[in-house]
Structure formats: C-alpha cells, structure tokens
Enzyme design. Structure first.
Site, short mmCIF file in Angstrom:
data_model
loop_
_atom_site.label_atom_id
_atom_site.label_comp_id
_atom_site.label_asym_id
_atom_site.label_seq_id
_atom_site.Cartn_x
_atom_site.Cartn_y
_atom_site.Cartn_z
N LYS A 183 0.83 -1.22 0.00
CA LYS A 183 0.00 0.00 0.00
C LYS A 183 0.86 1.26 0.00
O LYS A 183 0.63 2.19 -0.77
CB LYS A 183 -0.92 0.03 1.24
CG LYS A 183 -1.85 -1.16 1.35
CD LYS A 183 -2.76 -1.08 2.56
CE LYS A 183 -2.05 -1.09 3.89
NZ LYS A 183 -1.32 -2.33 4.20
N ARG A 216 -9.76 0.85 8.56
CA ARG A 216 -9.17 -0.42 8.97
C ARG A 216 -10.25 -1.39 9.46
O ARG A 216 -9.95 -2.52 9.78
CB ARG A 216 -8.25 -0.09 10.13
CG ARG A 216 -7.09 -0.99 10.34
CD ARG A 216 -6.02 -0.77 9.33
NE ARG A 216 -4.76 -1.28 9.79
CZ ARG A 216 -3.60 -0.84 9.38
NH1 ARG A 216 -3.51 0.11 8.49
NH2 ARG A 216 -2.50 -1.38 9.81
N ARG A 274 11.90 -5.55 5.04
CA ARG A 274 11.65 -4.12 4.78
C ARG A 274 12.55 -3.26 5.66
O ARG A 274 12.82 -3.57 6.80
CB ARG A 274 10.20 -3.76 5.08
CG ARG A 274 9.95 -2.24 5.01
CD ARG A 274 8.51 -1.86 5.05
NE ARG A 274 7.82 -2.32 6.23
CZ ARG A 274 6.52 -2.20 6.41
NH1 ARG A 274 5.76 -1.65 5.47
NH2 ARG A 274 5.96 -2.65 7.50
N ARG A 327 11.30 -1.07 11.09
CA ARG A 327 10.18 -0.64 11.93
C ARG A 327 10.04 -1.56 13.14
O ARG A 327 10.25 -2.76 13.02
CB ARG A 327 8.89 -0.67 11.10
CG ARG A 327 8.52 0.67 10.50
CD ARG A 327 7.39 0.61 9.53
NE ARG A 327 6.18 -0.04 10.00
CZ ARG A 327 5.05 -0.09 9.30
NH1 ARG A 327 4.99 0.50 8.10
NH2 ARG A 327 3.98 -0.72 9.75
N ARG A 348 -0.06 -8.81 13.62
CA ARG A 348 -0.68 -7.85 12.68
C ARG A 348 -1.49 -8.58 11.61
O ARG A 348 -2.57 -8.14 11.22
CB ARG A 348 0.41 -6.98 12.02
CG ARG A 348 0.96 -5.94 12.97
CD ARG A 348 2.30 -5.41 12.49
NE ARG A 348 2.23 -4.72 11.23
CZ ARG A 348 3.26 -4.56 10.41
NH1 ARG A 348 4.46 -5.03 10.75
NH2 ARG A 348 3.13 -3.92 9.28
P1 AP5 Z 1 4.89 -1.56 1.87
O1 AP5 Z 1 4.56 -0.75 0.67
O2 AP5 Z 1 5.62 -0.90 2.98
O3 AP5 Z 1 3.58 -2.34 2.40
P2 AP5 Z 1 2.31 -1.80 3.18
O4 AP5 Z 1 1.12 -2.50 2.66
O5 AP5 Z 1 2.28 -0.30 3.18
O6 AP5 Z 1 2.67 -2.36 4.63
P3 AP5 Z 1 2.52 -1.72 6.07
O7 AP5 Z 1 3.25 -2.67 6.99
O8 AP5 Z 1 2.95 -0.29 6.10
O9 AP5 Z 1 1.02 -1.82 6.33
P4 AP5 Z 1 0.31 -1.84 7.66
O10 AP5 Z 1 -1.07 -1.64 7.23
O11 AP5 Z 1 0.55 -2.98 8.55
O12 AP5 Z 1 1.05 -0.68 8.49
P5 AP5 Z 1 0.61 0.80 8.85
O13 AP5 Z 1 1.81 1.63 8.82
O14 AP5 Z 1 -0.59 1.21 8.07
O15 AP5 Z 1 5.74 -2.83 1.35
C1 AP5 Z 1 6.23 -3.79 2.26
C2 AP5 Z 1 7.61 -4.29 1.78
O16 AP5 Z 1 7.44 -4.98 0.55
C3 AP5 Z 1 8.62 -3.15 1.49
O17 AP5 Z 1 9.90 -3.60 1.85
C4 AP5 Z 1 8.53 -2.95 -0.03
O18 AP5 Z 1 9.75 -2.47 -0.59
C5 AP5 Z 1 8.19 -4.36 -0.51
N1 AP5 Z 1 7.35 -4.39 -1.70
C6 AP5 Z 1 6.27 -3.60 -1.97
N2 AP5 Z 1 5.70 -3.95 -3.14
C7 AP5 Z 1 6.45 -5.00 -3.61
C8 AP5 Z 1 6.36 -5.82 -4.78
N3 AP5 Z 1 5.38 -5.64 -5.69
N4 AP5 Z 1 7.26 -6.81 -4.94
C9 AP5 Z 1 8.25 -7.02 -4.00
N5 AP5 Z 1 8.39 -6.28 -2.88
C10 AP5 Z 1 7.48 -5.28 -2.69
O19 AP5 Z 1 0.09 0.62 10.36
C11 AP5 Z 1 0.98 0.36 11.42
C12 AP5 Z 1 0.20 0.31 12.73
O20 AP5 Z 1 -0.43 1.58 12.98
C13 AP5 Z 1 -0.94 -0.70 12.78
O21 AP5 Z 1 -0.49 -1.99 13.14
C14 AP5 Z 1 -1.83 -0.07 13.87
O22 AP5 Z 1 -1.31 -0.30 15.16
C15 AP5 Z 1 -1.72 1.41 13.57
N6 AP5 Z 1 -2.73 1.88 12.60
C16 AP5 Z 1 -2.51 2.32 11.33
N7 AP5 Z 1 -3.66 2.67 10.75
C17 AP5 Z 1 -4.63 2.44 11.66
C18 AP5 Z 1 -6.05 2.61 11.62
N8 AP5 Z 1 -6.69 3.06 10.53
N9 AP5 Z 1 -6.75 2.28 12.72
C19 AP5 Z 1 -6.14 1.83 13.84
N10 AP5 Z 1 -4.80 1.64 13.94
C20 AP5 Z 1 -4.05 1.96 12.85
#
Ligand code: AP5
Length: 223
Positions: A13, A88, A124, A157, A168
């Site tokens: 994402k 979410r 990552r 991270r 997660r």
């Molecule tokens: P990346 O693009 O970083 O993936 P992502 O889907 O953004 O993963 P996240 O871990 O950021 O998502 P998340 O939803 O768990 O975390 P968030 O920060 O929102 O790619 C991942 C890896 O793969 C990278 O190394 C990249 O280079 C690689 N990659 C990407 N595409 C690729 C491809 N096509 N091929 C190969 N490699 C590839 O949330 C973190 C925390 O915040 C949550 O756990 C929660 O505690 C809190 N939080 C966030 N939002 C909310 C909400 N709305 N409500 C409540 N709590 C929340």
C-alpha cells in the site's frame, strides 16, 4: 477523488501510494505514517498509539478518525487524496463516509498471500527521516544502510519483527478483511493482484485510475 488503498500489512500500500502520488499528484495520507510521526513527536496521541502499535493492535477508531479528518481538511487534499491504511474496519469506513462524503471514491484492494507478506515485511527497511520504503531483497538502497533520497539512516520498523508481524496479520484477518465484503459489491471496488513486481502492480493500478479519471472528467464536462 478519494483513493482508498486496502490490503494486508506488507501488500504494498505504501509503495503504491507513493507512486500514485508521484504520477497523479494526490497526496498520500498514511494513518501508519501519521501515527509514527506522533509517536516520534511524543504527543498525547503518540503516547497512546505507541502501546497499540508495538503490539500490532489497532489504535482506537476515534483517535485515528480525528487525525485523518484533520489531515484531509488541509488545502492540498481539496481535489483528492490517497488513504493508505485507513479505514481499517467497518466502523471506521462508516464514520469516514458520514463525516467526509466523497462523490468520487475508488477502493483498490491489493491482495497477497501471508507467506509473501511475512517475507516482504521481514526484509523491509525505511528511512528514519523521509520514510522512503526499501526492501533488502527486492529494493535495496544503493549504499548499504543509507537512504538513496536523503542520505539518512535506514531502520527496521519496531513492528516488523516476527512476533508482531504474526499478530498484525491475525488482526488483519479478524478485523480488517471484513472491509473487502463491505466494499466488494459496490462498483468502486477493484481487486489488484499484489504478487507481481512493483511496476507491474502499478501498471494495473494506473489502468484503473486512468479510466476512472477519464470518466469523471467526461461527466464534469457534460455538467
Ligand atoms: P509496503 O509498501 O511498505 O507495504 P504496506 O502495505 O504499506 O505495509 P505496512 O506494513 O505499512 O502496512 P500496515 O497496514 O501494517 O502498516 P501501517 O503503517 O498502516 O511494502 C512492504 C515491503 O514490501 C517493502 O519492503 C517494499 O519495498 C516491498 N514491496 C512492496 N511492493 C512489492 C512488490 N510488488 N514486490 C516485491 N516487494 C514489494 O500501520 C501500522 C500500525 O499503525 C498498525 O499496526 C496499527 O497499530 C496502527 N494503525 C494504522 N492505521 C490504523 C487505523 N486506521 N486504525 C487503527 N490503527 C491503525
């Protein structure tokens, strides 16, 4: 236009959100990035969020919704924005629709199996300063441990460790995946295969957005 990026942790994402921002000019609004900034700044929100985030749990709906609403009310979001990581759960989706209705909304659901998600998250790294996303296997930095863009140190991270990754993913399947059913029957929903290379996934996303943006501007012209 409101672009909602759905998908499990590690599906891409953030990576795709950055590319959409670059090509189409809509700012990426990442709930995770905003929460991490609050943690770093030591604000009241950050202190509350830190406990949940380090355990892989969701932060309370009210806190996150207020934060998102505040961000999308900024001038740079007036013509559109990309939501990465929000909503979410169904409660967040309903509250968003009520508080900030959008005539032009698209939901892009990036799909990937758990095995690949764990692999991607384990390798990552992100820039400690600008947040640029890297991957030790698929997208390593030119200079080891340093950001190609701003030269700052790359870090892992806190929630990218095996035990928290597993939690997660569990929380995604229990609480977030229900959003797929919530959106699936509406014509705003598009499933995107997240398995391919970054540019292959982006090609698919671009073809969806190009078509929708074309349709929207045709409608505007008729008005
Ligand atoms: P990346 O693009 O970083 O993936 P992502 O889907 O953004 O993963 P996240 O871990 O950021 O998502 P998340 O939803 O768990 O975390 P968030 O920060 O929102 O790619 C991942 C890896 O793969 C990278 O190394 C990249 O280079 C690689 N990659 C990407 N595409 C690729 C491809 N096509 N091929 C190969 N490699 C590839 O949330 C973190 C925390 O915040 C949550 O756990 C929660 O505690 C809190 N939080 C966030 N939002 C909310 C909400 N709305 N409500 C409540 N709590 C929340």
């Amino acid at each position: 236009m409101r672009i909602v990026l759905l998908g499990p942790p590690g599906s891409g994402k953030g990576t795709q959100g950055d590319l959409i921002e670059e090509k189409y000019g809509f700012p990426k609004v990442s709930s995770g990035d905003l929460l991490r900034e609050a943690v770093k700044a030591g604000t009241a929100l950050g202190k509350e969020a830190e406990i949940c985030m380090s355990r892989g749990k969701l932060v309370s709906d009210e806190l996150v919704l207020d934060m998102i609403q505040e961000r999308i009310s900024q001038p740079d979001c007036q013509t559109g924005y990309i939501l990465d990581g929000f909503p979410r759960n169904i409660s967040q989706a309903e509250k968003l629709e009520k508080a900030v209705p959008s005539a032009h909304e698209v939901v892009l659901d990036i799909r990937l199996n758990d095995h690949s998600l764990v692999e991607r998250l384990s390798s990552r790294r992100i820039c400690s300063d600008c947040g640029m996303i890297y991957n030790l296997q698929m997208k390593p930095p030119v200079k080891e441990g340093m950001c190609d863009v701003c030269g700052h140190k790359l870090i892992r991270r806190d929630d990218d460790v095996p035990e928290v990754i597993r939690r997660r993913l569990k929380i995604y399947h229990e609480q977030t995946e229900e959003l797929v059913i919530y959106y699936r029957d509406r014509d705003i929903y598009h499933a995107v295969d997240g398995k391919g290379k970054v540019d292959e996934v982006f090609f698919h996303i671009s073809s969806i957005l190009d078509q929708l943006l074309g349709e929207f501007s045709e409608k505007e012209a008729v008005r």
